[in-house]
Design a protein around this motif. Sequence first.
Motif, PDB file in Angstrom:
ATOM      1  N   CYS A 181      42.826   8.126  17.762  1.00  0.00           N
ATOM      2  CA  CYS A 181      42.272   7.603  19.013  1.00  0.00           C
ATOM      3  C   CYS A 181      40.794   7.259  18.808  1.00  0.00           C
ATOM      4  O   CYS A 181      40.080   7.960  18.084  1.00  0.00           O
ATOM      5  N   LYS A 227      37.575   7.124  23.791  1.00  0.00           N
ATOM      6  CA  LYS A 227      38.776   7.008  24.622  1.00  0.00           C
ATOM      7  C   LYS A 227      39.513   8.346  24.766  1.00  0.00           C
ATOM      8  O   LYS A 227      40.579   8.416  25.385  1.00  0.00           O
ATOM      9  N   ARG A 228      38.978   9.397  24.197  1.00  0.00           N
ATOM     10  CA  ARG A 228      39.636  10.698  24.274  1.00  0.00           C
ATOM     11  C   ARG A 228      39.762  11.180  25.720  1.00  0.00           C
ATOM     12  O   ARG A 228      38.922  10.878  26.567  1.00  0.00           O
ATOM     13  N   THR A 267      47.240  14.888  12.825  1.00  0.00           N
ATOM     14  CA  THR A 267      46.945  13.640  13.548  1.00  0.00           C
ATOM     15  C   THR A 267      47.518  12.413  12.850  1.00  0.00           C
ATOM     16  O   THR A 267      48.068  11.516  13.493  1.00  0.00           O
ATOM     17  N   GLU A 306      36.828   8.236  13.937  1.00  0.00           N
ATOM     18  CA  GLU A 306      37.049   9.657  14.200  1.00  0.00           C
ATOM     19  C   GLU A 306      36.477  10.509  13.062  1.00  0.00           C
ATOM     20  O   GLU A 306      36.589  10.147  11.889  1.00  0.00           O
ATOM     21  N   TRP A 317      47.475   1.905  15.144  1.00  0.00           N
ATOM     22  CA  TRP A 317      47.053   2.364  16.468  1.00  0.00           C
ATOM     23  C   TRP A 317      48.020   3.360  17.104  1.00  0.00           C
ATOM     24  O   TRP A 317      47.767   3.856  18.196  1.00  0.00           O
ATOM     25  N   LYS A 322      39.005   4.308  12.828  1.00  0.00           N
ATOM     26  CA  LYS A 322      38.731   4.272  14.268  1.00  0.00           C
ATOM     27  C   LYS A 322      37.401   4.951  14.608  1.00  0.00           C
ATOM     28  O   LYS A 322      37.003   5.004  15.761  1.00  0.00           O
TER      29      LYS A 322
END
Length: 331
Positions: A21, A25-26, A316, A282, A17, A280
């Motif tokens: 993200c 929640k961005r 990232t 993404e 975590w 997550k």
Amino acid sequence: MQKQNWIAKKEKDETNWKYGCLPHKRKIKDLLENGIVVVNKHNGPTSHDIVEMVKKILNLKKTGHSGTLDPIVCGVLPLTLNNATKMASLISKQGKEYVCIMHLHKDMNERDVKTALMNFVGTVRQMPPVKSAVKRQWRDRKVYNIKIIEIKGKNVLFKASVEAGFYMRKLCSDAGEKLRCGANMAKLIRIRAGPFSLEESFSVEEINKAYQEYIKTKDEIYLRKIIRPMEDGLKNTPKIIVGDKAIYSLCNGVPLYPPAIVKYTDDIRTGDYIAILSLKGEFVAIAEAEMSSDDIKKVKNKKVASIMRVLMDVDTYKGISHKHQQNPTSV
């Protein structure tokens, strides 16, 4: 459309975590870079006009649409924002749903009208209209469902669920030929494009109001309802979820191999463009599948997919990149 089912490749894998993200929640600035706005297009402007309006309102560098609507057509027009424009083709290839009014040129028996329309359910060969954005050649497209809502005089109100690239105007004229009376499309509303429905769409005025409110007050509530994570556009797209350690290599163009896979959907076919996701959720990259879902079950070392377009920022997950990232077979 067939429901997707997930197939596990690994029994358990956990995400770190500290990196990445959850899409929803961005921060707003990140949603503006990697987001989708579902516009309720009004009668009059072209799809390109709507793109330019929203681009100006949200102060964006790039905006793209996922399926052209003629000026007289209203309804759902998904727009991809900035970096998310890379995925526009994935949304445009998904099915569409319309409510249409077909105007008959003569009074006809209702039973004959219903029979003529229902005969189009299945695979239909179409020649695009003279005024269209694609090359005029015969193409096969699927009509998944037609539901007649009302027949009133010469007007036929019906709902149709169709494959991307199907021309509703042509359906009306072809139905008129079958009935030997002639017919034309009088009105058309797109009520669904891929996973996005009319109920989830917003007018250009609503988008402008929400953004101006955010600029003045920094209140994000209304704007967050309008700007959605780009991952929301992947509901019907074949997908593979990978572990954290593989992501940095994939973002640098290294092909996808089985050890990186955590789970995948059962609708992957060889040659398909698929979405690679993190644990997550993404969107990491668009890849071309080198094998089907059935084959992924069986292999250990063969290449599963080639990276075509990277959507995630390359750094990232850099801090937890795979120690063997330079060796493609161990990704």
